[in-house]
Design an enzyme around this catalytic site. Structure first.
Site, PDB file in Angstrom:
ATOM      1  CG  HIS A  95       0.822   6.586  -1.668  1.00 48.77           C
ATOM      2  ND1 HIS A  95       1.512   6.514  -2.850  1.00 48.77           N
ATOM      3  CD2 HIS A  95       0.321   5.351  -1.448  1.00 48.77           C
ATOM      4  CE1 HIS A  95       1.403   5.277  -3.334  1.00 48.77           C
ATOM      5  NE2 HIS A  95       0.691   4.552  -2.503  1.00 48.77           N
ATOM      6  CD  GLU A 144       2.060   1.715   0.349  1.00 51.95           C
ATOM      7  OE1 GLU A 144       1.244   0.881  -0.043  1.00 51.95           O
ATOM      8  OE2 GLU A 144       2.075   2.889  -0.036  1.00 51.95           O
TER       9      GLU A 144
HETATM   10  P1  PGA Z   1       0.015  -1.778  -5.328  1.00 54.21           P
HETATM   11  O1  PGA Z   1      -0.062  -0.331  -4.672  1.00 54.21           O
HETATM   12  O2  PGA Z   1      -0.805  -2.701  -4.442  1.00 54.21           O
HETATM   13  O3  PGA Z   1      -0.595  -1.599  -6.681  1.00 54.21           O
HETATM   14  O4  PGA Z   1       1.442  -2.180  -5.370  1.00 54.21           O
HETATM   15  C1  PGA Z   1       0.120  -0.144  -3.293  1.00 54.21           C
HETATM   16  C2  PGA Z   1       0.111   1.320  -2.998  1.00 54.21           C
HETATM   17  O5  PGA Z   1       0.638   2.114  -3.789  1.00 54.21           O
HETATM   18  O6  PGA Z   1      -0.427   1.768  -1.981  1.00 54.21           O
END
Ligand code: PGA
Length: 218
Positions: A95, A144
């Site tokens: 992540h 992401e």
């Molecule tokens: P968010 O986070 O939905 O708050 O943008 C996503 C993540 O960090 O996995």
């Protein structure tokens, strides 16, 4: 309807009683779902969530938010795949927050994937750019982009499709998830994309109502 993955990443949120309240509220909202729902609470809440889910026969699977790059040993604070395998089926690896906070290198991330797989856990491997390498045997990738995480500004769905498609062409992955400010209002823009197989949700997963809405509106 395609079976999709919905991952709730609670990050460093919730106490045990808050987790209990979340599960109690979420259960009737989930009703019948054919999708895969994966809850990733903080480590100390895994045992509690596991018993609650088993006791109430909930269609929820558990995941951890990270894993140690070491098999076992003198690594204070690290939780190994060997320990985790009694609690979770999935593990989030790489992540952007753990990459940044713990200065994770590609080699360490590879090691985490290797150990997770060796212990029967399925990695959910996160990348924030198209160029970050994805270790072999990873079957679930979460794309992401940094600007979209926690910002309230999700990425452009066309750009997401383009990147997810290109990742699929280069790697033998089964699922690509999108993550970054997903809500019940915009989830459909991502879940309908051909190369996307679900979403990874941070902020909006903290409320059982918002997370259920995301699943039902996808
Ligand atoms: P968010 O986070 O939905 O708050 O943008 C996503 C993540 O960090 O996995």
């Amino acid at each position: 309807m395609r079976k999709q993955l919905f991952v709730a990443n609670w990050k460093s949120h919730k106490t045990q009683s808050e987790a209990q309240l979340w599960l109690q509220t979420f259960t009737p909202l989930l009703y019948q779902t054919t999708h895969t729902v994966i809850l990733c609470p903080p480590f100390p809440l895994l045992a509690f969530c596991k018993s609650y889910i088993a006791e109430h026969h909930l269609p929820i699977t558990l995941g951890s938010q990270t894993v140690s790059p070491h098999e076992e040993g003198a690594y204070t604070g690290e939780v190994s795949a060997r320990t985790l395998k009694d609690f979770v089926e999935y593990v989030i690896i790489g992540h952007s927050e753990t990459r940044q906070l713990h200065h994770e290198t590609d080699e360490q991330l590879q090691q985490k994937v290797t150990l997770a797989l060796a212990h029967g856990l399925t990695p959910i491997y996160c990348v924030s750019t198209e160029t970050q390498p994805i270790p072999k045997l990873v079957t679930i990738v979460a794309y992401e982009p940094l600007f979209a995480i926690g910002s309230g500004h999700p990425a452009n769905p066309n750009a997401v499709e383009e990147i997810a498609h290109s990742i699929k062409q280069r790697y033998a992955v089964s699922y690509i998830l999108y993550g970054g400010s997903v809500t019940g209002e915009d989830v459909m823009q991502f879940s309908r994309l051909l190369s996307i197989g679900g979403v990874l949700v941070g902020g909006a997963s903290l409320s059982p109502q918002s997370f259920a809405k995301i699943i039902h509106h996808a």
